[in-house]
Design a protein around this motif. Sequence first.
Motif: not given
Length: 200
Positions: A79-91, A193-200
């Motif tokens: 997965a790209p870094p943004l998808a990995k980040l989302r999964r790590m935050l949920r984990l 430097g993201l919009e919070p919606s990018h991490l939904d």
Amino acid sequence: MTRRAAEIRLDALLRTACEVIAERGLANTRTADVAEAAGVSQALVFYHFATKDRLLAQAFAYAVEQDLARLDAVLRSSAPPLAKLRRMLRLYAPTGRATSWSMWIDGWAESLRTPELEKLSRRLDLRWRQDLAAVISDGVAEGTFDCPDPAGAAWRISAVMDGLAVQLAVHERVITRRQIAEWIRLVAARELGLEPSHLD
């Protein structure tokens, strides 16, 4: 007992010990409690662990390894870094019942007095932050994140998550899981430097 059967029995004892510790706390967990919950004799618990301190330390290590295995699965993905980040935050974020976080909070407290637990909790904490910093760095390199200090950002994001998890575990109903999720997204987005919606 065959070696395989002994390994299965040990794994089951460690899983049971983690459940008992999450419910009773490290300081209040007795070998008899683990034996009763596992449906085995206390002598068998001592056969595998020799002392109560060894049982508690190995149960904590077992929990650490489970968390690291889940983290590794995220990092190994394509997965790209943004998808990995989302999964790590949920984990990492507290979800469901707060009992697993109660175990970690208890482990941190006991680490002040127990060197073996301190070593284990430090290993997990540092590994999490290093892996989070690596994902952030990858996102910066590909132009997805804008962050001049990935290591510092990883520490700040983690500190907010730890603090919110403690509040949720210790002071039930003071804040909601939904609020926690929103605040974690907000903090991570500001750091990267993201919009919070990018991490939904």
